[in-house]
Scaffold this motif. Structure first.
Motif, mmCIF file in Angstrom:
data_model
loop_
_atom_site.group_PDB
_atom_site.id
_atom_site.type_symbol
_atom_site.label_atom_id
_atom_site.label_comp_id
_atom_site.label_asym_id
_atom_site.label_seq_id
_atom_site.Cartn_x
_atom_site.Cartn_y
_atom_site.Cartn_z
ATOM 1 N N TYR A 9 0.597 -0.871 0.455
ATOM 2 C CA TYR A 9 0.204 -0.335 -0.246
ATOM 3 C C TYR A 9 0.856 1.390 0.118
ATOM 4 O O TYR A 9 1.609 1.131 0.789
ATOM 5 N N GLY A 10 1.121 2.169 -0.958
ATOM 6 C CA GLY A 10 1.123 3.128 -1.035
ATOM 7 C C GLY A 10 2.244 3.426 -2.550
ATOM 8 O O GLY A 10 2.555 2.607 -2.491
ATOM 9 N N GLY A 11 3.383 3.791 -1.868
ATOM 10 C CA GLY A 11 4.866 4.186 -2.572
ATOM 11 C C GLY A 11 3.928 4.175 -4.335
ATOM 12 O O GLY A 11 3.255 4.450 -4.577
ATOM 13 N N GLY A 12 4.743 3.149 -5.172
ATOM 14 C CA GLY A 12 4.410 2.773 -5.976
ATOM 15 C C GLY A 12 3.018 1.340 -6.587
ATOM 16 O O GLY A 12 3.320 1.003 -7.600
ATOM 17 N N THR A 13 3.208 0.902 -5.526
ATOM 18 C CA THR A 13 2.015 0.170 -5.678
ATOM 19 C C THR A 13 0.684 -0.038 -6.185
ATOM 20 O O THR A 13 0.559 -1.019 -6.612
ATOM 21 N N GLY A 14 0.492 1.457 -5.581
ATOM 22 C CA GLY A 14 -0.820 1.891 -6.679
ATOM 23 C C GLY A 14 -0.854 2.091 -8.092
ATOM 24 O O GLY A 14 -1.450 1.985 -8.908
ATOM 25 N N LEU A 15 0.536 1.919 -8.556
ATOM 26 C CA LEU A 15 0.354 2.332 -10.340
ATOM 27 C C LEU A 15 0.434 1.325 -10.885
ATOM 28 O O LEU A 15 -0.355 0.425 -10.589
ATOM 29 N N ALA A 16 -0.370 2.019 -12.048
ATOM 30 C CA ALA A 16 -1.250 0.801 -13.262
ATOM 31 C C ALA A 16 -0.544 -0.509 -13.761
ATOM 32 O O ALA A 16 -1.340 -1.644 -12.464
ATOM 33 N N THR A 17 0.651 -0.763 -13.937
ATOM 34 C CA THR A 17 1.102 -2.496 -14.200
ATOM 35 C C THR A 17 1.269 -2.650 -11.972
ATOM 36 O O THR A 17 1.278 -4.056 -12.375
ATOM 37 N N GLN A 18 1.532 -1.940 -11.784
ATOM 38 C CA GLN A 18 2.427 -2.342 -10.888
ATOM 39 C C GLN A 18 1.199 -2.675 -9.516
ATOM 40 O O GLN A 18 1.393 -3.928 -9.433
ATOM 41 N N LYS A 19 0.311 -2.541 -9.536
ATOM 42 C CA LYS A 19 -1.044 -3.174 -8.395
ATOM 43 C C LYS A 19 -1.284 -4.543 -9.584
ATOM 44 O O LYS A 19 -2.171 -5.556 -8.453
ATOM 45 N N GLU A 20 -1.532 -4.637 -11.049
ATOM 46 C CA GLU A 20 -1.855 -5.693 -11.584
ATOM 47 C C GLU A 20 -0.910 -6.995 -10.812
ATOM 48 O O GLU A 20 -1.485 -7.926 -11.473
ATOM 49 N N CYS A 21 0.339 -6.424 -10.960
ATOM 50 C CA CYS A 21 0.896 -7.396 -10.367
ATOM 51 C C CYS A 21 0.665 -8.191 -9.251
ATOM 52 O O CYS A 21 0.550 -9.295 -8.900
ATOM 53 N N LEU A 22 0.524 -7.380 -8.040
ATOM 54 C CA LEU A 22 0.030 -7.345 -7.827
ATOM 55 C C LEU A 22 -1.213 -8.128 -7.091
ATOM 56 O O LEU A 22 -1.446 -9.180 -5.986
ATOM 57 N N ASP A 23 -1.720 -7.860 -7.155
ATOM 58 C CA ASP A 23 -3.516 -8.428 -7.895
ATOM 59 C C ASP A 23 -3.039 -10.013 -8.266
ATOM 60 O O ASP A 23 -3.932 -10.660 -8.333
ATOM 61 N N ILE A 24 -2.592 -10.575 -8.921
ATOM 62 C CA ILE A 24 -1.842 -11.902 -9.310
ATOM 63 C C ILE A 24 -1.354 -12.438 -8.164
ATOM 64 O O ILE A 24 -2.153 -14.053 -8.122
ATOM 65 N N LEU A 25 -0.948 -11.712 -7.210
ATOM 66 C CA LEU A 25 -0.284 -12.317 -5.873
ATOM 67 C C LEU A 25 -1.731 -12.374 -4.775
ATOM 68 O O LEU A 25 -1.133 -12.526 -3.809
ATOM 69 N N GLY A 26 -2.748 -11.698 -5.175
ATOM 70 C CA GLY A 26 -4.055 -11.484 -3.521
ATOM 71 C C GLY A 26 -2.942 -10.028 -3.052
ATOM 72 O O GLY A 26 -3.265 -10.394 -1.888
ATOM 73 N N CYS A 27 -2.161 -10.010 -3.155
ATOM 74 C CA CYS A 27 -1.003 -8.523 -2.399
ATOM 75 C C CYS A 27 -1.663 -6.934 -2.176
ATOM 76 O O CYS A 27 -0.678 -6.545 -1.811
ATOM 77 N N TYR A 28 -2.451 -6.681 -3.038
ATOM 78 C CA TYR A 28 -2.511 -5.230 -3.248
ATOM 79 C C TYR A 28 -3.302 -5.058 -2.051
ATOM 80 O O TYR A 28 -4.614 -5.190 -1.903
ATOM 81 N N GLY A 29 -3.219 -4.120 -1.594
ATOM 82 C CA GLY A 29 -3.777 -2.910 -0.831
ATOM 83 C C GLY A 29 -3.973 -3.157 1.247
ATOM 84 O O GLY A 29 -2.026 -3.803 1.718
ATOM 85 N N LYS A 30 -4.599 -2.543 1.907
ATOM 86 C CA LYS A 30 -3.983 -2.496 3.195
ATOM 87 C C LYS A 30 -3.772 -4.473 3.547
ATOM 88 O O LYS A 30 -4.954 -5.353 2.840
ATOM 89 N N GLY A 31 -3.075 -5.223 4.886
ATOM 90 C CA GLY A 31 -3.553 -5.965 5.432
ATOM 91 C C GLY A 31 -2.966 -7.063 4.492
ATOM 92 O O GLY A 31 -2.636 -8.399 5.275
#
Length: 395
Positions: free
Chosen positions: A332-354
């Motif tokens: 959460y924060g920093g570069g994690t919410g940018l477009a492709t970066q968020k998609e890659c975190l979504d692959i892992l189920g890891c975007y956002g708080k907690g």
């Protein structure tokens, strides 16, 4: 006109709104005028520049890094549980294939167990006195006033919590290492702001009104240090697995006994040179994941530090663990919410708080997969040949 007297050409900026496609295009045209380079690919991107304040200045375009997928990797962690496909951004041939092979080995051996053991983010102000005795007495005052210092620090953040303050004496100096928990953020800026507030409270309250510098450099921001290896910076996370001898032979062409012998040699070599990591190449997998998921890549300087511990078990299987002592990641924060970066975190189920502990466990599991693959390749003699096959793009 000589180069010495040539006026400085300023990079174009729009003082009203500098985060637009037009502003980026103006800077690309400036580059063409100044250097002759055309930025056709740099100018090809899919997101709205209006999302970039706080991430970059003088936005001009993008540097595209190839993205590969490895896995699945089975993880049996406290926070990460299941089979994960891992996005890895890199231009190094063989890397994704190697990690993919290690993930298969770990998964076929039942998966990798992961645990976040400890987590702190630091800022380390140093207070300056006339002599060592005064500095020592100041340290006693700090201990006695910890609750008030903690309250002052936490007025600046709803997330960061001051856990404890380490103290270190050098001559008339008192170094204070403020240790915070920072939720799902990496937290360097958060703890800087909090520590500044705490230090200002100390100056106002202490009878000597001591001088200080906000960082005395023992937080070792974006630099490896032994203190972080011992006391943790970011997250201390462990990945461990039992490698079955028959599966290792089938997939990697080496035995667990071979691996154990090699570990003794590698251990001695790492000790001899004072390496920050007695394993194989944690930085490879971590960097590829950091780029893909919007982490601060400079934190690899700290995050790659690790200690491998292994045992050859009585039944011939091989216990293998790696402890990342200073893993600095965020979801959460920093570069994690940018477009492709968020998609890659979504692959892992890891975007956002907690999700930060879950992501840290996945990172550790990926590192262990890379260790198994590279170590086996070196032993089996196919390290160079695999790079020839996958890593060469020149005639």
């Amino acid at each position: 006109m000589s180069s010495e007297s040539k006026p400085r050409a300023k990079i174009p900026r729009n003082k009203d709104n500098d985060y637009t496609r037009d502003a980026a295009a103006a800077r690309r045209e400036f580059v063409r005028e100044q250097t002759g380079a055309t930025l056709e690919h740099v100018g090809s991107y899919s997101f709205d520049p209006s999302m970039l304040p706080g991430n970059i200045e003088n936005f001009t375009g993008v540097a595209q890094v190839p993205l590969g997928l490895a896995g699945p990797l089975r993880i049996n962690g406290e926070h990460a549980r299941g089979d994960f496909y891992i996005p890895m951004a890199t231009s190094e041939g063989t890397l994704v294939a190697s990690y993919n092979r290690g993930m298969r080995l770990l998964s076929e051996c039942g998966g990798v167990k992961t645990t976040v053991v400890e987590q702190f983010m630091q800022r380390s102000p140093v207070f300056i006195f006339d002599d060592a005795l005064t500095a020592r007495e100041f340290g006693d005052w700090i201990t006695a006033h910890f609750d008030a210092i903690k309250a002052a620090a936490e007025t600046t953040t709803s997330v960061g919590k001051l856990q404890h303050i380490g103290q270190y004496a050098i001559g008339p100096l008192r170094y204070l290492r403020f240790n915070y928990s920072t939720g799902d953020a990496a937290g360097q800026n958060m703890v800087s702001k909090a520590t500044l507030a705490a230090c200002e409270w100390i100056v106002r309250t202490h009878p000597d009104k001591p001088r200080y510098v906000l960082s005395g450099n023992i937080d070792t921001d974006k630099k490896h240090s032994q203190i972080n290896t011992l006391l943790t910076r970011g997250k201390r996370v462990v990945a461990e697995a039992v490698i079955k001898n028959d599966v290792l032979k089938s997939l990697m062409g080496v035995s667990t006994q071979d691996l154990f012998r090699m570990r003794q040699i590698s251990q001695a070599g790492a000790f001899m040179v004072g390496s920050a990591n007695n394993g194989a190449h944690a930085a490879n997998g971590l960097t590829a994941m950091f780029i893909a998921t919007g982490q601060d890549v400079a934190n690899i300087a700290e995050s790659h530090a690790a200690t491998t511990y292994s045992q050859l078990l009585d039944n011939g299987d091989y216990y293998w663990s790696i402890t990342l002592t200073s893993l600095i990641v965020a979801t959460y924060g920093g570069g994690t919410g940018l477009a492709t970066q968020k998609e890659c975190l979504d692959i892992l189920g890891c975007y956002g708080k907690g999700k930060a502990d879950k992501f840290a466990e996945i990172c550790a599991g990926v590192v262990l997969a890379g260790e198994t693959s590279l170590s086996s390749a070196v032993l089996a003699g196919d390290w160079v040949s695999s790079h020839d096959q996958f890593g060469r793009n020149r005639p």
